[in-house]
Structure formats: structure tokens, C-alpha cells
Design a protein around this motif. Structure first.
Motif, PDB file in Angstrom:
ATOM      1  N   SER A 103     -14.637 -32.503  16.118  1.00 62.08           N
ATOM      2  CA  SER A 103     -13.503 -32.625  16.939  1.00 62.08           C
ATOM      3  C   SER A 103     -12.213 -32.072  16.519  1.00 62.08           C
ATOM      4  O   SER A 103     -11.128 -32.131  17.148  1.00 62.08           O
ATOM      5  N   ILE A 104     -11.779 -32.172  14.966  1.00 61.35           N
ATOM      6  CA  ILE A 104     -10.790 -31.905  14.504  1.00 61.35           C
ATOM      7  C   ILE A 104     -10.465 -30.358  14.555  1.00 61.35           C
ATOM      8  O   ILE A 104      -9.403 -30.068  14.297  1.00 61.35           O
ATOM      9  N   LYS A 105     -11.306 -29.585  15.096  1.00 66.40           N
ATOM     10  CA  LYS A 105     -11.267 -28.090  14.965  1.00 66.40           C
ATOM     11  C   LYS A 105     -11.323 -27.606  16.240  1.00 66.40           C
ATOM     12  O   LYS A 105     -11.907 -28.486  17.180  1.00 66.40           O
ATOM     13  N   ASP A 106     -10.814 -26.482  16.542  1.00 64.94           N
ATOM     14  CA  ASP A 106     -11.098 -25.819  17.909  1.00 64.94           C
ATOM     15  C   ASP A 106     -12.017 -24.764  17.708  1.00 64.94           C
ATOM     16  O   ASP A 106     -12.289 -24.044  18.777  1.00 64.94           O
ATOM     17  N   LYS A 107     -12.219 -24.164  16.646  1.00 66.05           N
ATOM     18  CA  LYS A 107     -13.183 -23.207  16.395  1.00 66.05           C
ATOM     19  C   LYS A 107     -13.912 -23.121  15.187  1.00 66.05           C
ATOM     20  O   LYS A 107     -13.410 -23.436  14.221  1.00 66.05           O
ATOM     21  N   ASN A 108     -15.073 -22.627  15.066  1.00 63.55           N
ATOM     22  CA  ASN A 108     -15.964 -22.467  14.023  1.00 63.55           C
ATOM     23  C   ASN A 108     -16.831 -21.380  13.984  1.00 63.55           C
ATOM     24  O   ASN A 108     -17.581 -20.981  15.354  1.00 63.55           O
ATOM     25  N   GLU A 109     -16.860 -20.525  13.114  1.00 62.74           N
ATOM     26  CA  GLU A 109     -17.406 -19.321  13.159  1.00 62.74           C
ATOM     27  C   GLU A 109     -18.575 -18.970  12.220  1.00 62.74           C
ATOM     28  O   GLU A 109     -18.396 -19.420  11.006  1.00 62.74           O
ATOM     29  N   ASP A 110     -19.913 -18.638  12.486  1.00 64.91           N
ATOM     30  CA  ASP A 110     -20.998 -18.239  11.503  1.00 64.91           C
ATOM     31  C   ASP A 110     -21.470 -17.104  11.915  1.00 64.91           C
ATOM     32  O   ASP A 110     -22.467 -16.876  12.707  1.00 64.91           O
ATOM     33  N   GLY A 111     -21.095 -15.769  11.035  1.00 65.37           N
ATOM     34  CA  GLY A 111     -21.673 -14.845  11.664  1.00 65.37           C
ATOM     35  C   GLY A 111     -21.532 -14.254  12.927  1.00 65.37           C
ATOM     36  O   GLY A 111     -20.253 -14.215  13.483  1.00 65.37           O
ATOM     37  N   ARG A 112     -22.682 -13.972  13.663  1.00 69.16           N
ATOM     38  CA  ARG A 112     -22.314 -13.635  15.110  1.00 69.16           C
ATOM     39  C   ARG A 112     -22.083 -14.594  16.036  1.00 69.16           C
ATOM     40  O   ARG A 112     -21.920 -14.555  17.413  1.00 69.16           O
ATOM     41  N   PHE A 113     -22.137 -15.858  15.799  1.00 68.90           N
ATOM     42  CA  PHE A 113     -21.724 -17.412  16.387  1.00 68.90           C
ATOM     43  C   PHE A 113     -20.678 -17.841  16.347  1.00 68.90           C
ATOM     44  O   PHE A 113     -20.268 -17.858  15.117  1.00 68.90           O
ATOM     45  N   THR A 114     -19.981 -17.992  17.063  1.00 69.65           N
ATOM     46  CA  THR A 114     -18.529 -18.714  17.095  1.00 69.65           C
ATOM     47  C   THR A 114     -18.481 -19.656  18.277  1.00 69.65           C
ATOM     48  O   THR A 114     -19.096 -19.610  19.452  1.00 69.65           O
ATOM     49  N   VAL A 115     -18.367 -21.064  18.032  1.00 69.96           N
ATOM     50  CA  VAL A 115     -18.459 -22.175  18.911  1.00 69.96           C
ATOM     51  C   VAL A 115     -16.688 -22.559  18.992  1.00 69.96           C
ATOM     52  O   VAL A 115     -16.088 -22.623  17.870  1.00 69.96           O
ATOM     53  N   PHE A 116     -16.398 -22.576  20.304  1.00 68.88           N
ATOM     54  CA  PHE A 116     -14.946 -23.178  20.497  1.00 68.88           C
ATOM     55  C   PHE A 116     -14.892 -24.474  21.166  1.00 68.88           C
ATOM     56  O   PHE A 116     -15.827 -24.713  22.198  1.00 68.88           O
ATOM     57  N   LEU A 117     -13.957 -25.154  20.768  1.00 64.58           N
ATOM     58  CA  LEU A 117     -13.895 -26.677  21.628  1.00 64.58           C
ATOM     59  C   LEU A 117     -12.473 -26.800  22.027  1.00 64.58           C
ATOM     60  O   LEU A 117     -11.332 -26.390  21.669  1.00 64.58           O
ATOM     61  N   ASN A 118     -12.643 -27.301  23.312  1.00 68.31           N
ATOM     62  CA  ASN A 118     -11.295 -27.501  24.068  1.00 68.31           C
ATOM     63  C   ASN A 118     -11.257 -29.000  24.523  1.00 68.31           C
ATOM     64  O   ASN A 118     -11.987 -29.290  25.488  1.00 68.31           O
ATOM     65  N   LYS A 119     -10.889 -29.814  23.731  1.00 70.76           N
ATOM     66  CA  LYS A 119     -11.023 -31.316  23.857  1.00 70.76           C
ATOM     67  C   LYS A 119     -10.092 -31.753  25.241  1.00 70.76           C
ATOM     68  O   LYS A 119     -10.801 -32.652  25.934  1.00 70.76           O
ATOM     69  N   SER A 120      -9.043 -31.058  25.474  1.00 68.38           N
ATOM     70  CA  SER A 120      -8.354 -31.585  26.699  1.00 68.38           C
ATOM     71  C   SER A 120      -9.136 -31.275  28.043  1.00 68.38           C
ATOM     72  O   SER A 120      -9.208 -32.094  28.961  1.00 68.38           O
ATOM     73  N   ALA A 121     -10.122 -30.262  27.943  1.00 67.74           N
ATOM     74  CA  ALA A 121     -10.652 -29.873  28.814  1.00 67.74           C
ATOM     75  C   ALA A 121     -12.340 -30.452  28.958  1.00 67.74           C
ATOM     76  O   ALA A 121     -13.191 -30.258  29.759  1.00 67.74           O
TER      77      ALA A 121
END
Lengths: 119, 112
Positions: free
Chosen positions: B52-70
Motif C-alpha cells: 500500500s505504500i506504492k502506487d505502481k509495481n511493474e514486472d515485465g509485461r505485468f504492471t499493477v496500479f493501486l489507487n488507495k483513495s478509490a
């Protein structure tokens, strides 16, 4: 949907002993799995529990350490044998359920987990 | 009450395009989020995670985005490949040592 129960919910065990975890499902399911979640790590698949035959183990897991029973389509047990502190984990049972709403699809239901601490 | 929701049961994407899988959660105390991929008749396997301290994490073709407020996270797969056809589970936990709560999954079809 599926309701899955596990016993025990938690236990504290001594090194060298064994613990058997039970998983009960409220409906007949074909696929049942056992997972481990060690502290600070994500879920790791231990094995697939096969009804009527030996479980299928993932790399790094062996039957002598984690014997599994699957006597019928609603029940399975996982035994953690000759435990050491490294076996302290949350152990989860899960099942595949095929749902047909919106098209055939498999979804995964997980049990509540068994939290094991080995001293 | 579902704490982790994947509102799209299925998604079809052309090969080579971007696949975006969405997930919403209700518990603002969740601290750790994961995506799992599952092929038929197999158990889910871990794909990527984000704290939760990050808003993005990328690994090759895969990227996860986190929007904590939403209270929303998404998984992007670029470019999509035929082997990406699977069911994707979003999951969350209160911390890395706590039980993981899974969503119901989204089936991704990659079209030729």
C-alpha cells in the motif's frame, strides 16, 4: 458457491511432532488444493488432492513431509509431519467450483486457513 | 460481504493489445495486494503484488496500479499474448503475514 471449513483454526506445536489439518466442503467438488502462506510470503501451492489416488505435489513438496488424504469429494486432510519452526505458516484448503452464470468459469474458494506455530 | 470485488466475470482482448483487469476493495485497512493467475484444472499461481505504500509495481509485461483513495487496483498486461488466457484473481490482506482474501476472478480471453 462453496462453504469450506478447516480444523483446527490455529495450533501451537512442538518441534518433531505432526499435525493433521482437516478440510470440509459443503458440496462435492472435483478439484481440491492445499496451500501454504509463510510469514512475509505469498500463497504457495503444496499439492492437488486427488480423490481416489495419490496427491500431486508441487516442486519442493514431498509426500513424506505433507501426506494428503482425499477419501471423498467433500473432504481432505493435510498432515504436516516432523514439524520444525520453518513449517510455521497459514495452511489453506481451496476448491475449484465451476459456475455457469455469464458463461462457464472456474472460480476458487478458499477455506479460512489454519495458523500453525511450531516452537 | 465481499471485501474484494472483481465486477467483470470475463474480458476479451485482441492479441498484442493491452489487457486491463480491475479490482475494488472495501476494507481500507488492507495493506498488501496481489494478483494470481489460474489455468483450468490447476491451482492459482502468484503473479505480482503491491504494497500500500506504492502506487505502481511493474514486472515485465505485468504492471499493477493501486489507487488507495478509490480503493481500486488494476492489472495491466502489455502486450497480451495467447498464454495469458486464464482466470485472474485479485487478492488482499491486512499485512503480508495475514490471510489473503480473494476476489471471485475474471476470465481473460486473448483473441488471435
Amino acid at each position: 458457491s462453496a462453504v469450506i471449513s478447516q480444523k483446527p483454526s490455529r495450533d501451537i506445536c512442538q518441534r518433531g511432532t505432526s499435525l493433521t489439518i482437516q478440510c470440509q466442503v459443503d458440496s462435492q467438488v472435483t478439484m481440491m488444493f492445499w496451500y501454504r502462506q509463510q510469514p512475509g510470503q505469498s500463497l504457495t501451492l503444496i499439492a492437488t488432492a486427488n480423490q481416489g489416488s495419490e496427491a500431486t505435489y508441487e516442486s519442493g513438496f514431498v509426500i513424506d513431509k505433507f501426506p494428503i488424504s482425499r477419501p471423498n469429494l467433500t473432504f481432505s486432510t493435510l498432515t504436516v509431519s516432523n514439524m520444525s519452526p520453518e513449517d510455521s505458516s497459514i495452511y489453506l484448503c481451496s476448491v475449484d467450483i465451476r459456475v455457469t452464470a455469464g458463461g462457464p468459469m472456474e472460480t476458487q474458494y478458499f477455506g479460512p486457513g489454519t495458523r500453525l506455530l511450531v516452537l | 460481504d465481499q471485501q474484494v470485488k472483481q465486477n467483470s466475470p470475463s474480458l476479451s482482448v485482441q492479441e498484442g493489445r493491452i489487457s486491463i483487469l480491475n479490482c475494488d476493495y472495501t476494507n481500507s485497512m488492507f495493506d498488501y495486494f496481489l494478483w494470481y493467475k489460474k489455468y483450468p484444472a490447476e491451482g492459482p499461481t502468484f503473479l505480482i503484488s503491491i504494497s500500500s505504500i506504492k502506487d505502481k509495481n511493474e514486472d515485465g509485461r505485468f504492471t499493477v496500479f493501486l489507487n488507495k483513495s478509490a480503493k481500486h487496483l488494476s492489472l495491466h498486461i502489455v502486450p497480451s499474448q495467447p498464454g495469458d488466457s486464464a482466470v485472474y484473481f485479485c487478492a488482499a490482506s491486512l499485512d503480508r503475514d495475514d490471510k489473503i482474501i480473494f476476489g471471485k476472478g475474471t476470465r481473460l480471453h486473448i483473441l488471435p
